[in-house]
Scaffold this motif. Structure first.
Motif, short mmCIF file in Angstrom:
data_model
loop_
_atom_site.label_atom_id
_atom_site.label_comp_id
_atom_site.label_asym_id
_atom_site.label_seq_id
_atom_site.Cartn_x
_atom_site.Cartn_y
_atom_site.Cartn_z
N THR A 53 0.80 -1.22 0.00
CA THR A 53 0.00 0.00 0.00
C THR A 53 0.83 1.27 0.00
O THR A 53 0.34 2.33 -0.38
N GLY A 54 2.09 1.16 0.46
CA GLY A 54 2.94 2.35 0.56
C GLY A 54 2.66 3.18 1.80
O GLY A 54 3.23 4.25 1.96
N CYS A 55 1.81 2.68 2.69
CA CYS A 55 1.47 3.42 3.91
C CYS A 55 2.54 3.23 4.98
O CYS A 55 3.08 2.14 5.15
N ILE A 56 2.82 4.30 5.72
CA ILE A 56 3.79 4.23 6.80
C ILE A 56 3.21 3.44 7.96
O ILE A 56 2.10 3.71 8.40
N GLU A 57 3.96 2.46 8.45
CA GLU A 57 3.54 1.67 9.60
C GLU A 57 4.14 2.22 10.89
O GLU A 57 3.47 2.28 11.91
N SER A 58 5.42 2.59 10.85
CA SER A 58 6.08 3.11 12.05
C SER A 58 7.32 3.90 11.68
O SER A 58 7.79 3.86 10.54
N VAL A 59 7.82 4.65 12.66
CA VAL A 59 9.05 5.41 12.49
C VAL A 59 10.07 4.89 13.49
O VAL A 59 9.71 4.37 14.55
N ILE A 60 11.34 5.02 13.16
CA ILE A 60 12.41 4.51 14.01
C ILE A 60 13.26 5.68 14.49
O ILE A 60 13.69 6.53 13.69
N ILE A 61 13.51 5.70 15.81
CA ILE A 61 14.34 6.71 16.44
C ILE A 61 15.42 5.98 17.21
O ILE A 61 15.11 5.14 18.07
N PRO A 62 16.71 6.25 16.94
CA PRO A 62 17.77 5.54 17.66
C PRO A 62 17.84 5.97 19.11
O PRO A 62 17.52 7.11 19.45
N GLY A 63 18.28 5.04 19.98
CA GLY A 63 18.49 5.36 21.38
C GLY A 63 19.74 6.20 21.55
O GLY A 63 20.51 6.40 20.61
N GLN A 64 19.97 6.68 22.76
CA GLN A 64 21.16 7.49 23.02
C GLN A 64 22.40 6.61 23.04
O GLN A 64 22.36 5.45 23.43
N VAL A 65 23.51 7.18 22.64
CA VAL A 65 24.78 6.46 22.60
C VAL A 65 25.23 6.15 24.02
O VAL A 65 25.12 6.98 24.91
N ARG A 66 25.73 4.95 24.21
CA ARG A 66 26.21 4.54 25.53
C ARG A 66 27.62 5.05 25.78
O ARG A 66 28.23 5.67 24.92
N LEU A 67 28.17 4.74 26.91
CA LEU A 67 29.47 5.20 27.37
C LEU A 67 30.55 5.12 26.28
O LEU A 67 30.89 4.04 25.82
N CYS A 68 31.04 6.25 25.86
CA CYS A 68 32.14 6.37 24.89
C CYS A 68 31.89 5.60 23.60
O CYS A 68 32.83 5.23 22.91
N ASN A 69 30.66 5.29 23.32
CA ASN A 69 30.27 4.57 22.10
C ASN A 69 30.94 3.19 22.01
O ASN A 69 31.00 2.60 20.95
N MET A 70 31.48 2.69 23.13
CA MET A 70 32.16 1.40 23.13
C MET A 70 31.19 0.24 23.02
O MET A 70 31.49 -0.78 22.43
N PHE A 71 30.07 0.38 23.62
CA PHE A 71 29.13 -0.72 23.69
C PHE A 71 27.98 -0.56 22.72
O PHE A 71 26.93 -1.15 22.89
N GLY A 72 28.13 0.27 21.72
CA GLY A 72 27.08 0.47 20.72
C GLY A 72 26.00 1.38 21.22
O GLY A 72 26.12 2.04 22.25
N LYS A 73 24.94 1.40 20.50
CA LYS A 73 23.81 2.26 20.86
C LYS A 73 22.83 1.51 21.74
O LYS A 73 22.74 0.29 21.69
N ALA A 74 22.09 2.28 22.50
CA ALA A 74 21.04 1.69 23.31
C ALA A 74 19.92 1.25 22.37
O ALA A 74 19.97 1.45 21.16
N GLU A 75 18.91 0.67 22.93
CA GLU A 75 17.78 0.24 22.11
C GLU A 75 17.19 1.41 21.34
O GLU A 75 17.38 2.56 21.72
N GLU A 76 16.52 1.11 20.26
CA GLU A 76 15.88 2.15 19.47
C GLU A 76 14.38 2.14 19.74
O GLU A 76 13.83 1.16 20.21
N TYR A 77 13.76 3.27 19.45
CA TYR A 77 12.31 3.37 19.57
C TYR A 77 11.69 3.06 18.23
O TYR A 77 12.08 3.63 17.22
N ILE A 78 10.74 2.15 18.21
CA ILE A 78 9.95 1.88 17.01
C ILE A 78 8.53 2.31 17.34
O ILE A 78 7.83 1.65 18.11
#
Length: 82
Positions: free
Chosen positions: A32-57
């Motif tokens: 259909t081309g309809c938007i189902e959801s948007v994705i927002i990344p979580g905040q970066v963790r300590l010194c970006n060593m451990f990747g990003k936190a969970e994201e919001y869907i």
């Protein structure tokens, strides 16, 4: 509205006034081309060593309003973090 315009807007949760971040991607229904959801990344963790936190869907139905500078959503943030 283009995705590039949507990505420039800050997302704010109406329930608690918390700034969630900026939209980085969307999920849409291919047939259909309809938007189902948007994705927002979580905040970066300590010194970006451990990747990003969970994201919001965030489902499209939770978007309350799209303004010139912000997108208002109404969610329980802990339920939509992955």
């Amino acid at each position: 509205m283009r995705l590039s315009e949507l990505k420039c807007k800050e997302v704010i949760n109406e329930k608690d006034g918390k700034r969630l971040g900026n939209i980085t991607d969307i999920i849409f229904e291919a047939k259909t081309g309809c938007i189902e959801s948007v994705i927002i990344p979580g905040q970066v963790r300590l010194c970006n060593m451990f990747g990003k936190a969970e994201e919001y869907i965030i489902p499209y139905k939770c978007i309350c309003q799209v303004g010139e500078d912000v997108v208002l959503v109404c969610i329980d943030a802990d339920k939509f973090a992955f």
